[in-house]
Design an enzyme around this catalytic site. Structure first.
Site, PDB file in Angstrom:
ATOM      1  N   GLY A  62      -4.494  37.849  -2.366  1.00 27.94           N
ATOM      2  CA  GLY A  62      -3.684  37.433  -3.486  1.00 27.94           C
ATOM      3  C   GLY A  62      -2.999  36.289  -3.162  1.00 27.94           C
ATOM      4  CD  GLN A 100       2.426  34.258  -1.433  1.00 28.38           C
ATOM      5  OE1 GLN A 100       1.558  34.546  -2.412  1.00 28.38           O
ATOM      6  NE2 GLN A 100       2.242  34.784  -0.208  1.00 28.38           N
ATOM      7  CB  CYS A 146       3.353  39.079   2.374  1.00 21.96           C
ATOM      8  SG  CYS A 146       3.862  37.698   1.234  1.00 21.96           S
ATOM      9  CG  LEU A 147      -1.659  35.343   2.592  1.00 24.19           C
ATOM     10  CD1 LEU A 147      -2.629  34.544   1.538  1.00 24.19           C
ATOM     11  CD2 LEU A 147      -2.450  35.508   3.749  1.00 24.19           C
ATOM     12  CG  HIS A 202       2.758  41.590  -2.890  1.00 23.51           C
ATOM     13  ND1 HIS A 202       2.916  42.060  -1.872  1.00 23.51           N
ATOM     14  CD2 HIS A 202       2.429  40.312  -2.782  1.00 23.51           C
ATOM     15  CE1 HIS A 202       3.027  41.010  -0.918  1.00 23.51           C
ATOM     16  NE2 HIS A 202       2.656  39.956  -1.532  1.00 23.51           N
ATOM     17  CD  GLU A 203       0.288  38.327  -5.020  1.00 19.60           C
ATOM     18  OE1 GLU A 203       1.040  37.343  -4.813  1.00 19.60           O
ATOM     19  OE2 GLU A 203      -0.465  38.679  -4.254  1.00 19.60           O
ATOM     20  CG  HIS A 235       5.194  36.268  -4.012  1.00 19.52           C
ATOM     21  ND1 HIS A 235       5.779  35.821  -2.636  1.00 19.52           N
ATOM     22  CD2 HIS A 235       3.966  36.931  -3.434  1.00 19.52           C
ATOM     23  CE1 HIS A 235       5.266  36.495  -1.578  1.00 19.52           C
ATOM     24  NE2 HIS A 235       4.253  37.184  -1.913  1.00 19.52           N
TER      25      HIS A 235
END
Ligand code: GNR
Ligand code: NI
Length: 174
Positions: free
Chosen positions: A55, A60, A101-102, A143-144, A147
């Site tokens: 994702g 990000q 998480c990236l 989660h997204e 962000h």
């Protein structure tokens, strides 16, 4: 005469890393899903797949618009786009999942979130859709959306754990 449009240039974008303050900005809604947004969505997919993520939120890649791409298989087989996503909780029972998480490389932590949500969003053509989500899809969309609100999974942890993670990332960068 050939009139079809084809993506000639794709770009891998740089992913912001915790504790970059730009990860804390709140994203604005997309008012029109135009070609610029579609190009951005394609670049976000490239970036996500290149980084081996499942994702990616526009936040990000330092674009503060409410856009999420996802591919829960991570292999290009199930690309999903969520523009202006909104969720309502259908089952508030918490389920825990080992999240990564990236923007927080090489860190995973068990996080608890509501186990079932319904998602309303626009797709890559600007068409609205609704979908119920459990399991990894429910985890990932929450989660997204976090962000897009400037929130990260470390915010659910104790300040001691957060500090330890910040130190680890700083050490890894050196
Ligand atoms: O690639 C990712 N894996 C992942 C695993 C468990 C829970 C959430 C995620 S999302 C993450 C990619 C990312 O950072 N998205 O914002
Ligand atoms: Ni993330």
């Amino acid at each position: 005469m050939y009139t079809g449009k084809i993506a000639l240039i794709m770009a891998i974008m740089q992913i912001l890393k915790y504790p970059d303050p730009r990860l804390r900005l709140k994203a604005s809604p997309v008012d029109l899903v135009d070609n610029d947004i579609k190009d951005l969505v394609n670049d976000m997919f490239e970036t996500m797949w290149h980084a081996n993520g499942i994702g990616l939120a526009a936040t990000q890649v330092d674009i503060h618009k409410r856009i999420v791409v996802m591919d829960l298989n991570g292999d290009g087989s199930a690309p999903r786009v969520f523009i202006n996503p909104e969720i309502e909780v259908l089952d508030p029972t918490f389920a825990s999942y080992e999240e990564g998480c990236l923007s927080i490389p090489d860190v995973t932590e068990s996080i608890e979130r509501p186990s079932k949500v319904t998602i309303k969003a626009l797709d890559q053509d600007g068409k609205s859709f609704q979908e119920d989500a459990t399991d990894l899809l429910a985890v990932c969309i929450q989660h997204e959306i976090d962000h897009l609100e400037g929130k990260l999974f470390v915010d659910y942890l104790s300040s001691m754990k957060r500090q330890r993670i910040r130190k680890k990332l700083k050490k890894n960068r050196e």
